[in-house]
Each structure stands twice: as C-alpha cells, then as structure tokens.
Design a protein around this motif. Structure first.
Motif, PDB file in Angstrom:
ATOM      1  N   ARG A  16       1.268  -0.950  -0.530  1.00  0.00           N
ATOM      2  CA  ARG A  16      -0.061  -0.246  -0.152  1.00  0.00           C
ATOM      3  C   ARG A  16       0.659   1.738   0.116  1.00  0.00           C
ATOM      4  O   ARG A  16       0.585   2.180   0.880  1.00  0.00           O
ATOM      5  CB  ARG A  16      -0.529  -0.039   1.319  1.00  0.00           C
ATOM      6  CG  ARG A  16      -2.255  -0.781   1.033  1.00  0.00           C
ATOM      7  CD  ARG A  16      -2.921  -0.848   1.732  1.00  0.00           C
ATOM      8  NE  ARG A  16      -2.518  -2.295   3.148  1.00  0.00           N
ATOM      9  CZ  ARG A  16      -2.833  -2.849   3.950  1.00  0.00           C
ATOM     10  NH1 ARG A  16      -2.705  -1.769   4.937  1.00  0.00           N
ATOM     11  NH2 ARG A  16      -2.233  -3.775   4.225  1.00  0.00           N
ATOM     12  N   TYR A  17       1.494   1.230  -0.664  1.00  0.00           N
ATOM     13  CA  TYR A  17       2.885   2.283  -0.772  1.00  0.00           C
ATOM     14  C   TYR A  17       2.157   3.348  -1.960  1.00  0.00           C
ATOM     15  O   TYR A  17       2.445   3.420  -3.204  1.00  0.00           O
ATOM     16  CB  TYR A  17       4.276   2.188  -0.849  1.00  0.00           C
ATOM     17  CG  TYR A  17       4.529   1.764  -0.229  1.00  0.00           C
ATOM     18  CD1 TYR A  17       4.457   1.464   1.435  1.00  0.00           C
ATOM     19  CD2 TYR A  17       6.181   0.825   0.248  1.00  0.00           C
ATOM     20  CE1 TYR A  17       5.022   0.942   2.111  1.00  0.00           C
ATOM     21  CE2 TYR A  17       6.859   0.124   0.768  1.00  0.00           C
ATOM     22  CZ  TYR A  17       6.405   0.634   2.199  1.00  0.00           C
ATOM     23  OH  TYR A  17       6.614  -0.218   3.311  1.00  0.00           O
ATOM     24  N   THR A  18       1.121   3.555  -2.278  1.00  0.00           N
ATOM     25  CA  THR A  18       0.559   4.248  -3.183  1.00  0.00           C
ATOM     26  C   THR A  18      -0.179   5.522  -2.869  1.00  0.00           C
ATOM     27  O   THR A  18      -0.096   5.343  -1.352  1.00  0.00           O
ATOM     28  CB  THR A  18      -0.379   3.343  -3.325  1.00  0.00           C
ATOM     29  OG1 THR A  18      -1.507   3.238  -2.664  1.00  0.00           O
ATOM     30  CG2 THR A  18      -0.185   1.574  -3.884  1.00  0.00           C
ATOM     31  N   ASN A  19      -1.274   6.328  -3.476  1.00  0.00           N
ATOM     32  CA  ASN A  19      -1.566   6.923  -2.961  1.00  0.00           C
ATOM     33  C   ASN A  19      -2.896   7.459  -2.514  1.00  0.00           C
ATOM     34  O   ASN A  19      -3.605   6.093  -2.670  1.00  0.00           O
ATOM     35  CB  ASN A  19      -1.386   8.244  -4.699  1.00  0.00           C
ATOM     36  CG  ASN A  19      -1.958   7.703  -5.781  1.00  0.00           C
ATOM     37  OD1 ASN A  19      -2.781   6.972  -5.533  1.00  0.00           O
ATOM     38  ND2 ASN A  19      -1.664   8.815  -6.688  1.00  0.00           N
ATOM     39  N   GLY A  20      -3.594   9.002  -2.898  1.00  0.00           N
ATOM     40  CA  GLY A  20      -5.099   8.120  -2.226  1.00  0.00           C
ATOM     41  C   GLY A  20      -5.790   7.322  -3.194  1.00  0.00           C
ATOM     42  O   GLY A  20      -6.530   6.068  -2.544  1.00  0.00           O
ATOM     43  N   TYR A  21      -5.397   7.247  -4.174  1.00  0.00           N
ATOM     44  CA  TYR A  21      -6.564   6.505  -5.391  1.00  0.00           C
ATOM     45  C   TYR A  21      -5.788   5.488  -6.159  1.00  0.00           C
ATOM     46  O   TYR A  21      -6.570   4.152  -7.015  1.00  0.00           O
ATOM     47  CB  TYR A  21      -6.172   7.392  -6.399  1.00  0.00           C
ATOM     48  CG  TYR A  21      -6.960   8.671  -6.565  1.00  0.00           C
ATOM     49  CD1 TYR A  21      -8.004   8.932  -6.352  1.00  0.00           C
ATOM     50  CD2 TYR A  21      -5.977  10.385  -6.547  1.00  0.00           C
ATOM     51  CE1 TYR A  21      -9.267  10.145  -6.001  1.00  0.00           C
ATOM     52  CE2 TYR A  21      -6.618  11.153  -6.157  1.00  0.00           C
ATOM     53  CZ  TYR A  21      -7.856  11.229  -6.687  1.00  0.00           C
ATOM     54  OH  TYR A  21      -8.104  12.678  -6.081  1.00  0.00           O
ATOM     55  N   GLY A  22      -5.733   4.942  -5.044  1.00  0.00           N
ATOM     56  CA  GLY A  22      -4.104   3.339  -4.873  1.00  0.00           C
ATOM     57  C   GLY A  22      -3.626   3.055  -5.966  1.00  0.00           C
ATOM     58  O   GLY A  22      -3.540   1.731  -6.931  1.00  0.00           O
TER      59      GLY A  22
END
Length: 125
Positions: A16-22
């Motif tokens: 889950r090293y992603t931004n708010g949108y996945g």
C-alpha cells in the motif's frame, strides 16, 4: 512474460505504498526505485536456486525491464511477497515486514522442488 518491474510494482501495491487513489505514487516510487533492482535480484536468486538446485550460474537482472525466468508458480505466487518483505524491511516497516515474511516463507516452502528417487531395495543373500 513478467518483468522485474511487474514484480516490483505489485509489491508496492501489496504494501500500500500508493497515493489516495490506489495508484503508485511517483515521488515515493522514485525514492524506492533506486533499491528496486537489488531487492528483486535478491529474491530472484533465492528462488532460482530453490527451483534449480543443481544450477551453477545465476544471472541477475541488469534492469527491471528484463523478464524474470522462473516458473509461473514462483513468479506469481512467491516472488512478489519476498520483494515486499525486503522492501518493508528496508523501510523499517516492521508490521508489513513480519506479515510478508510469513507469507513468503510459507509460499517458498510450498514451491520447493522436492526430488525423490524411486528405489527398490535389494536383498543380498
């Protein structure tokens, strides 16, 4: 065909090293990308010798764009968890590291090639 980059990006998503949108965060990915090749190659070597214990030569990826030459089972089922484990460890993300270490080790054992020779005992008189 699955490349080192495919494995790397899948590991980033698992962590889950992603931004708010996945989606992968370009800034975060760029900072982690420098370690990407080394992390992927470390797990690649581990699984290479697991799958081919008699193999003498392992040729690491020179770039993440190269194809990973393992069985589909190890590429799709084990490798990404190992990469996620090492990446989390390098980020001091202990909770994710522990989770992915457990998953990787379980899947690694399940993917191990066990060779047994059929033998018929001989009785010598």
């Amino acid at each position: 065909m699955k490349t080192g980059r495919d494995i790397w990006e899948q590991a980033l998503r698992l962590l889950r090293y992603t931004n708010g949108y996945g989606e992968l965060d370009g800034g975060l990915e760029a900072a982690l990308y420098k370690r990407g090749l080394a992390v992927v190659n470390q797990i690649y070597a581990d699984l290479w010798y697991l799958e081919q214990p008699e193999a003498e030569d392992f040729f690491p990826l020179r770039t993440l764009e190269q194809e990973v030459r393992l069985s589909d089972r190890l590429k799709n089922d084990s490798m990404v968890y190992g990469v996620a484990m090492l990446l989390a460890q390098s980020e001091d993300d202990i909770e994710n590291q522990e989770v992915f270490a457990a998953i990787y080790n379980q899947k690694r054992r399940a993917g191990a090639v066990i060779r047994r020779a059929d033998t018929i005992p001989t009785i010598r008189i």
